[in-house]
Design a protein around this motif. Sequence first.
Motif, PDB file in Angstrom:
ATOM      1  N   TYR A  57      23.699 -33.091 -21.930  1.00  0.00           N
ATOM      2  CA  TYR A  57      22.943 -32.111 -22.711  1.00  0.00           C
ATOM      3  C   TYR A  57      23.216 -32.282 -24.209  1.00  0.00           C
ATOM      4  O   TYR A  57      22.301 -32.116 -25.026  1.00  0.00           O
ATOM      5  N   SER A  58      24.438 -32.618 -24.579  1.00  0.00           N
ATOM      6  CA  SER A  58      24.742 -32.891 -25.986  1.00  0.00           C
ATOM      7  C   SER A  58      23.939 -34.090 -26.474  1.00  0.00           C
ATOM      8  O   SER A  58      23.395 -34.085 -27.585  1.00  0.00           O
ATOM      9  N   HIS A  59      23.867 -35.114 -25.645  1.00  0.00           N
ATOM     10  CA  HIS A  59      23.084 -36.301 -25.980  1.00  0.00           C
ATOM     11  C   HIS A  59      21.609 -35.942 -26.158  1.00  0.00           C
ATOM     12  O   HIS A  59      20.964 -36.385 -27.109  1.00  0.00           O
ATOM     13  N   LEU A  60      21.079 -35.140 -25.229  1.00  0.00           N
ATOM     14  CA  LEU A  60      19.676 -34.738 -25.322  1.00  0.00           C
ATOM     15  C   LEU A  60      19.414 -33.923 -26.583  1.00  0.00           C
ATOM     16  O   LEU A  60      18.371 -34.077 -27.218  1.00  0.00           O
ATOM     17  N   GLU A  61      20.353 -33.078 -26.934  1.00  0.00           N
ATOM     18  CA  GLU A  61      20.208 -32.260 -28.145  1.00  0.00           C
ATOM     19  C   GLU A  61      20.169 -33.147 -29.392  1.00  0.00           C
ATOM     20  O   GLU A  61      19.363 -32.921 -30.294  1.00  0.00           O
ATOM     21  N   LYS A  62      21.020 -34.146 -29.440  1.00  0.00           N
ATOM     22  CA  LYS A  62      21.054 -35.068 -30.588  1.00  0.00           C
ATOM     23  C   LYS A  62      19.786 -35.908 -30.681  1.00  0.00           C
ATOM     24  O   LYS A  62      19.369 -36.290 -31.760  1.00  0.00           O
ATOM     25  N   ASN A  63      19.211 -36.202 -29.547  1.00  0.00           N
ATOM     26  CA  ASN A  63      18.046 -37.095 -29.484  1.00  0.00           C
ATOM     27  C   ASN A  63      16.818 -36.352 -28.970  1.00  0.00           C
ATOM     28  O   ASN A  63      16.080 -36.858 -28.138  1.00  0.00           O
ATOM     29  N   ARG A  64      16.605 -35.158 -29.447  1.00  0.00           N
ATOM     30  CA  ARG A  64      15.559 -34.269 -28.931  1.00  0.00           C
ATOM     31  C   ARG A  64      14.171 -34.920 -28.891  1.00  0.00           C
ATOM     32  O   ARG A  64      13.467 -34.799 -27.899  1.00  0.00           O
ATOM     33  N   ALA A  65      13.758 -35.604 -29.920  1.00  0.00           N
ATOM     34  CA  ALA A  65      12.419 -36.191 -29.953  1.00  0.00           C
ATOM     35  C   ALA A  65      12.235 -37.207 -28.835  1.00  0.00           C
ATOM     36  O   ALA A  65      11.213 -37.238 -28.163  1.00  0.00           O
ATOM     37  N   HIS A  66      13.244 -38.021 -28.622  1.00  0.00           N
ATOM     38  CA  HIS A  66      13.181 -39.022 -27.561  1.00  0.00           C
ATOM     39  C   HIS A  66      13.235 -38.369 -26.187  1.00  0.00           C
ATOM     40  O   HIS A  66      12.543 -38.782 -25.267  1.00  0.00           O
TER      41      HIS A  66
END
Length: 172
Positions: A57-66
Amino acid sequence: MPHLHAAYNLARWLVRSDQDAQDIVQEAYLRAFKFFDSFKGDDARPWLLTIVRNTSYSHLEKNRAHATQLLPLDDALDGIPLEGSATLLNQADNNPEAILARMDEQRFFHAALEQLPLEFREALVLRELENLSYKEISVIAGIPIGTVMSRLARARKLLLECLTRMQPGAIG
């Protein structure tokens, strides 16, 4: 390394990328090693999967557009190991046509699962692919058991709708 397959499987389904999932699992294992003293309990699997989930989820938050982009169906299957593929050959009806039919069913399932919203995909992966109990899912996701049950019910309904739409000749 214990629970490596489960950790990778969860990360892969959450972030939809093999490379990112590998990085997430590596980071999660480093975090688990660093904070192992804080582990209390008998079963490390839910604890580790919680770390993998949080790292994902941290990764998804950092890369929200992708992360918000849906993969095309053809690309959704690339790199996803078929669950139980080793058992495909061990089933009673193991002629090539039956094996291909079972593999095709798994591909349909994976493509439909890819289309579900993250929270529903997560619940199904933890329950149906990783065989975790409602209580373990509750701990991993940090939600009440009732919410786990409702997410699973909703996820199964959405998955069925998606599979129905994907069937050849389906209207819609």
